[in-house]
Design a protein around this motif. Sequence first.
Motif, PDB file in Angstrom:
ATOM      1  N   THR A 120       0.825  -1.208   0.000  1.00 40.28           N
ATOM      2  CA  THR A 120       0.000   0.000   0.000  1.00 40.28           C
ATOM      3  C   THR A 120       0.858   1.255   0.000  1.00 40.28           C
ATOM      4  O   THR A 120       0.638   2.185  -0.789  1.00 40.28           O
ATOM      5  N   VAL A 121       1.871   1.282   0.873  1.00 36.27           N
ATOM      6  CA  VAL A 121       2.723   2.470   0.994  1.00 36.27           C
ATOM      7  C   VAL A 121       3.519   2.711  -0.282  1.00 36.27           C
ATOM      8  O   VAL A 121       3.676   3.850  -0.731  1.00 36.27           O
ATOM      9  N   ASP A 122       4.025   1.632  -0.895  1.00 35.46           N
ATOM     10  CA  ASP A 122       4.813   1.786  -2.125  1.00 35.46           C
ATOM     11  C   ASP A 122       3.966   2.370  -3.261  1.00 35.46           C
ATOM     12  O   ASP A 122       4.470   3.138  -4.087  1.00 35.46           O
ATOM     13  N   ARG A 123       2.700   2.006  -3.319  1.00 38.40           N
ATOM     14  CA  ARG A 123       1.818   2.593  -4.326  1.00 38.40           C
ATOM     15  C   ARG A 123       1.560   4.068  -4.035  1.00 38.40           C
ATOM     16  O   ARG A 123       1.528   4.896  -4.944  1.00 38.40           O
ATOM     17  N   MET A 124       1.409   4.387  -2.753  1.00 36.15           N
ATOM     18  CA  MET A 124       1.134   5.772  -2.374  1.00 36.15           C
ATOM     19  C   MET A 124       2.323   6.683  -2.651  1.00 36.15           C
ATOM     20  O   MET A 124       2.173   7.819  -3.105  1.00 36.15           O
TER      21      MET A 124
END
Length: 292
Positions: free
Chosen positions: A171-175
Amino acid sequence: MKFRAVMIDTGPMREFSNIVTTISKLSKECVMRLSDDKLYFIVSEDNSGPTPPVLWCEIPQDMFFSEYQMIGIDEDHKDIYLGVVSANLARSLMTLKSAKCLKIKLTKKQCPCLTLEIEMPSSTSQQTRQVTHDIPVIVVPRKLWSEFQEPRVPQPDISIELPTLKQLRTTVDRMRTMSPEIVIRASSEGRLTLQIKTSMAKVSTRFKDLRVEAFEGPIDHSDSETESQTNEDMSNVCYCRVDAKKFSIFLSADQISHNQTMCSIVHKKLIILCLQTEENVKLQFFITGIVY
Protein backbone atom coordinates in the motif's frame (compact mmCIF):
# COMPACT_ATOMS: atom_id res chain seq x y z
CA MET A 1 40.02 -6.02 22.90
CA LYS A 2 38.89 -9.49 21.94
CA PHE A 3 35.72 -10.90 20.45
CA ARG A 4 34.76 -14.38 19.28
CA ALA A 5 31.31 -15.86 18.70
CA VAL A 6 30.00 -19.07 17.14
CA MET A 7 26.58 -19.81 15.63
CA ILE A 8 25.60 -23.38 14.70
CA ASP A 9 21.78 -23.44 14.49
CA THR A 10 20.16 -22.94 11.08
CA GLY A 11 17.21 -20.85 12.36
CA PRO A 12 19.26 -18.21 14.21
CA MET A 13 21.76 -17.99 11.32
CA ARG A 14 18.96 -17.32 8.83
CA GLU A 15 17.37 -14.78 11.17
CA PHE A 16 20.69 -13.01 11.79
CA SER A 17 21.26 -12.72 8.04
CA ASN A 18 17.75 -11.29 7.53
CA ILE A 19 18.26 -8.72 10.31
CA VAL A 20 21.56 -7.49 8.87
CA THR A 21 20.10 -7.38 5.34
CA THR A 22 17.22 -5.23 6.59
CA ILE A 23 19.63 -2.86 8.34
CA SER A 24 21.74 -2.58 5.16
CA LYS A 25 18.62 -1.36 3.31
CA LEU A 26 18.03 1.29 5.96
CA SER A 27 21.58 2.65 6.00
CA LYS A 28 24.96 2.23 4.28
CA GLU A 29 26.80 2.32 7.58
CA CYS A 30 26.07 1.27 11.13
CA VAL A 31 27.75 0.80 14.48
CA MET A 32 27.98 -2.63 16.08
CA ARG A 33 28.05 -2.47 19.84
CA LEU A 34 29.18 -5.66 21.53
CA SER A 35 28.33 -6.22 25.18
CA ASP A 36 28.31 -9.23 27.52
CA ASP A 37 24.65 -10.07 26.99
CA LYS A 38 23.60 -8.34 23.77
CA LEU A 39 24.77 -7.36 20.31
CA TYR A 40 23.48 -4.00 19.05
CA PHE A 41 23.18 -2.43 15.61
CA ILE A 42 22.89 1.37 15.71
CA VAL A 43 22.27 3.77 12.83
CA SER A 44 22.44 7.58 12.97
CA GLU A 45 21.43 10.15 10.36
CA ASP A 46 24.05 10.62 7.65
CA ASN A 47 26.28 13.68 8.02
CA SER A 48 24.15 15.12 10.78
CA GLY A 49 26.70 15.31 13.56
CA PRO A 50 26.05 14.02 17.09
CA THR A 51 22.32 13.22 17.04
CA PRO A 52 20.27 10.40 18.57
CA PRO A 53 20.16 7.18 16.51
CA VAL A 54 17.36 6.65 13.99
CA LEU A 55 17.64 2.87 14.30
CA TRP A 56 18.27 0.79 17.39
CA CYS A 57 18.41 -3.00 17.15
CA GLU A 58 19.30 -5.27 20.05
CA ILE A 59 19.94 -9.01 19.77
CA PRO A 60 20.28 -11.21 22.88
CA GLN A 61 23.47 -13.17 22.34
CA ASP A 62 22.35 -16.30 24.23
CA MET A 63 19.44 -16.82 21.79
CA PHE A 64 21.72 -16.80 18.73
CA PHE A 65 25.25 -17.88 19.68
CA SER A 66 26.42 -21.21 21.10
CA GLU A 67 29.70 -19.53 22.09
CA TYR A 68 30.21 -15.85 22.87
CA GLN A 69 33.40 -14.42 24.35
CA MET A 70 34.53 -10.83 24.55
CA ILE A 71 36.96 -8.61 26.44
CA GLY A 72 36.62 -4.84 26.33
CA ILE A 73 39.19 -2.10 26.85
CA ASP A 74 39.16 -2.46 30.66
CA GLU A 75 36.81 -3.22 33.57
CA ASP A 76 35.16 0.20 33.34
CA HIS A 77 34.70 0.04 29.56
CA LYS A 78 33.65 -3.51 28.80
CA ASP A 79 31.76 -2.88 25.56
CA ILE A 80 33.25 -2.71 22.06
CA TYR A 81 31.96 -0.24 19.44
CA LEU A 82 32.75 -0.92 15.77
CA GLY A 83 31.82 1.12 12.71
CA VAL A 84 31.01 -1.14 9.77
CA VAL A 85 29.67 -0.83 6.21
CA SER A 86 26.37 -2.68 6.63
CA ALA A 87 26.18 -3.73 2.96
CA ASN A 88 29.55 -5.52 3.23
CA LEU A 89 28.36 -7.42 6.29
CA ALA A 90 25.03 -8.29 4.66
CA ARG A 91 26.72 -9.64 1.50
CA SER A 92 29.07 -11.77 3.57
CA LEU A 93 26.14 -13.34 5.43
CA MET A 94 24.10 -14.22 2.34
CA THR A 95 25.34 -17.83 2.37
CA LEU A 96 24.17 -18.46 5.95
CA LYS A 97 20.86 -19.94 4.79
CA SER A 98 22.72 -23.09 3.75
CA ALA A 99 25.71 -22.89 6.14
CA LYS A 100 26.58 -25.37 8.89
CA CYS A 101 28.47 -22.98 11.16
CA LEU A 102 29.42 -19.32 11.50
CA LYS A 103 32.39 -18.02 13.48
CA ILE A 104 32.87 -14.28 14.00
CA LYS A 105 36.17 -12.89 15.30
CA LEU A 106 37.68 -9.46 15.78
CA THR A 107 41.07 -9.62 14.06
CA LYS A 108 43.94 -7.36 13.10
CA LYS A 109 44.95 -7.58 9.42
CA GLN A 110 46.11 -4.46 7.56
CA CYS A 111 43.40 -2.82 9.65
CA PRO A 112 40.90 -3.99 12.30
CA CYS A 113 38.51 -6.51 10.75
CA LEU A 114 35.52 -8.63 11.58
CA THR A 115 36.54 -12.01 10.25
CA LEU A 116 33.66 -14.30 9.32
CA GLU A 117 34.45 -18.00 8.89
CA ILE A 118 31.48 -19.79 7.33
CA GLU A 119 31.47 -23.58 7.11
CA MET A 120 29.56 -24.74 4.04
CA PRO A 121 28.50 -28.23 2.96
CA SER A 122 30.17 -29.43 -0.23
CA SER A 123 27.95 -30.21 -3.21
CA THR A 124 30.30 -32.93 -4.47
CA SER A 125 31.35 -34.76 -1.29
CA GLN A 126 30.55 -35.22 2.38
CA GLN A 127 33.38 -32.89 3.33
CA THR A 128 32.77 -29.25 4.16
CA ARG A 129 34.45 -26.15 2.77
CA GLN A 130 35.24 -22.93 4.61
CA VAL A 131 34.56 -19.45 3.26
CA THR A 132 36.33 -16.55 4.99
CA HIS A 133 35.37 -12.88 4.78
CA ASP A 134 37.48 -10.08 6.28
CA ILE A 135 35.29 -7.02 6.76
CA PRO A 136 37.19 -3.80 7.65
CA VAL A 137 35.82 -2.00 10.71
CA ILE A 138 36.57 1.24 12.54
CA VAL A 139 37.02 1.08 16.31
CA VAL A 140 34.88 3.89 17.74
CA PRO A 141 36.83 5.89 20.35
CA ARG A 142 35.44 6.11 23.89
CA LYS A 143 34.78 9.85 23.64
CA LEU A 144 32.10 9.13 21.00
CA TRP A 145 30.32 6.30 22.83
CA SER A 146 27.70 8.66 24.25
CA GLU A 147 26.41 9.25 20.71
CA PHE A 148 25.37 5.61 20.42
CA GLN A 149 23.07 5.16 23.39
CA GLU A 150 19.40 4.14 23.17
CA PRO A 151 17.37 7.25 22.25
CA ARG A 152 15.23 8.90 24.90
CA VAL A 153 11.91 9.70 23.28
CA PRO A 154 8.83 11.56 24.56
CA GLN A 155 5.88 9.57 25.87
CA PRO A 156 3.89 8.51 22.77
CA ASP A 157 0.29 9.70 22.50
CA ILE A 158 -0.76 6.33 21.08
CA SER A 159 0.73 2.90 20.42
CA ILE A 160 -1.10 0.70 17.94
CA GLU A 161 -0.22 -2.67 16.43
CA LEU A 162 0.44 -2.56 12.70
CA PRO A 163 -1.29 -4.87 10.20
CA THR A 164 0.74 -7.36 8.14
CA LEU A 165 3.93 -5.60 7.05
CA LYS A 166 3.88 -7.10 3.55
CA GLN A 167 0.35 -5.83 2.94
CA LEU A 168 1.23 -2.45 4.43
CA ARG A 169 4.36 -2.13 2.31
CA THR A 170 2.43 -2.79 -0.91
CA THR A 171 0.00 0.00 0.00
CA VAL A 172 2.72 2.47 0.99
CA ASP A 173 4.81 1.79 -2.12
CA ARG A 174 1.82 2.59 -4.33
CA MET A 175 1.13 5.77 -2.37
CA ARG A 176 4.68 7.06 -2.52
CA THR A 177 4.67 6.97 -6.33
CA MET A 178 2.14 9.82 -6.03
CA SER A 179 3.50 11.71 -3.02
CA PRO A 180 6.84 11.83 -1.14
CA GLU A 181 5.01 12.36 2.17
CA ILE A 182 2.42 10.27 3.96
CA VAL A 183 0.21 11.05 6.95
CA ILE A 184 -0.15 8.24 9.49
CA ARG A 185 -3.24 8.54 11.71
CA ALA A 186 -4.24 6.30 14.58
CA SER A 187 -7.34 6.33 16.80
CA SER A 188 -7.96 4.87 20.23
CA GLU A 189 -10.70 2.71 18.62
CA GLY A 190 -8.05 0.74 16.73
CA ARG A 191 -8.19 2.44 13.33
CA LEU A 192 -5.04 3.16 11.33
CA THR A 193 -5.29 5.50 8.33
CA LEU A 194 -2.60 6.16 5.72
CA GLN A 195 -3.25 9.28 3.68
CA ILE A 196 -1.58 11.22 0.89
CA LYS A 197 -2.74 14.43 -0.73
CA THR A 198 -1.69 15.89 -4.06
CA SER A 199 -2.98 18.68 -6.29
CA MET A 200 -4.90 16.04 -8.25
CA ALA A 201 -6.25 13.70 -5.60
CA LYS A 202 -6.50 12.62 -1.98
CA VAL A 203 -6.00 8.92 -1.26
CA SER A 204 -6.68 7.16 2.05
CA THR A 205 -6.36 3.55 3.17
CA ARG A 206 -7.90 2.45 6.47
CA PHE A 207 -7.25 -0.58 8.64
CA LYS A 208 -9.75 -1.45 11.41
CA ASP A 209 -9.85 -3.45 14.62
CA LEU A 210 -6.16 -3.15 15.43
CA ARG A 211 -4.92 -3.61 18.98
CA VAL A 212 -4.21 -0.38 20.85
CA GLU A 213 -1.54 -0.90 23.50
CA ALA A 214 -1.67 2.59 25.01
CA PHE A 215 -3.47 5.90 24.51
CA GLU A 216 -2.60 9.11 26.36
CA GLY A 217 -5.43 11.28 24.99
CA PRO A 218 -7.43 13.37 24.60
CA ILE A 219 -5.56 14.94 21.66
CA ASP A 220 -5.68 18.71 21.18
CA HIS A 221 -6.50 19.56 17.54
CA SER A 222 -7.07 23.28 18.04
CA ASP A 223 -4.25 24.15 15.61
CA SER A 224 -4.46 20.99 13.54
CA GLU A 225 -4.61 20.73 9.77
CA THR A 226 -6.20 17.28 9.90
CA GLU A 227 -9.63 16.80 8.42
CA SER A 228 -12.41 15.43 10.56
CA GLN A 229 -13.97 12.18 9.44
CA THR A 230 -17.69 11.49 9.65
CA ASN A 231 -18.75 10.53 13.19
CA GLU A 232 -15.13 10.50 14.38
CA ASP A 233 -14.16 12.00 17.72
CA MET A 234 -10.95 13.83 16.84
CA SER A 235 -9.84 13.92 20.49
CA ASN A 236 -9.18 10.19 20.11
CA VAL A 237 -7.05 10.61 16.98
CA CYS A 238 -3.40 11.57 16.58
CA TYR A 239 -1.27 11.75 13.46
CA CYS A 240 2.17 12.49 12.06
CA ARG A 241 3.34 13.44 8.56
CA VAL A 242 6.51 11.55 7.59
CA ASP A 243 8.77 10.73 4.65
CA ALA A 244 7.01 7.94 2.72
CA LYS A 245 10.30 6.38 1.55
CA LYS A 246 11.63 6.02 5.10
CA PHE A 247 8.37 4.38 6.20
CA SER A 248 8.53 1.99 3.23
CA ILE A 249 12.14 1.07 3.96
CA PHE A 250 11.24 0.02 7.51
CA LEU A 251 8.45 -2.18 6.14
CA SER A 252 11.09 -4.23 4.28
CA ALA A 253 11.69 -5.80 7.70
CA ASP A 254 8.80 -8.14 6.83
CA GLN A 255 11.47 -10.74 5.99
CA ILE A 256 12.35 -10.95 9.70
CA SER A 257 10.20 -13.50 11.54
CA HIS A 258 8.35 -11.30 14.02
CA ASN A 259 5.48 -11.74 16.42
CA GLN A 260 4.40 -8.10 16.63
CA THR A 261 5.14 -4.65 15.20
CA MET A 262 3.97 -1.54 17.04
CA CYS A 263 3.60 1.99 15.74
CA SER A 264 3.84 4.69 18.41
CA ILE A 265 3.00 8.29 17.54
CA VAL A 266 4.04 11.48 19.29
CA HIS A 267 1.37 13.77 17.83
CA LYS A 268 2.74 15.65 14.78
CA LYS A 269 6.37 15.14 15.96
CA LEU A 270 7.61 11.56 15.79
CA ILE A 271 6.82 8.01 14.65
CA ILE A 272 8.43 5.12 16.55
CA LEU A 273 8.23 1.75 14.79
CA CYS A 274 9.15 -1.27 16.89
CA LEU A 275 9.45 -4.85 15.64
CA GLN A 276 9.90 -7.71 18.10
CA THR A 277 10.59 -11.39 17.49
CA GLU A 278 10.08 -14.56 19.49
CA GLU A 279 13.85 -14.60 20.11
CA ASN A 280 13.51 -11.20 21.89
CA VAL A 281 15.17 -9.27 19.06
CA LYS A 282 13.97 -5.67 19.22
CA LEU A 283 14.32 -3.36 16.23
CA GLN A 284 13.24 0.28 16.65
CA PHE A 285 13.10 2.85 13.86
CA PHE A 286 12.51 6.56 14.53
CA ILE A 287 11.05 8.86 11.85
CA THR A 288 10.85 12.57 12.65
CA GLY A 289 7.61 14.26 11.65
CA ILE A 290 7.43 16.82 8.82
CA VAL A 291 5.93 20.08 10.08
CA TYR A 292 4.96 23.04 7.90
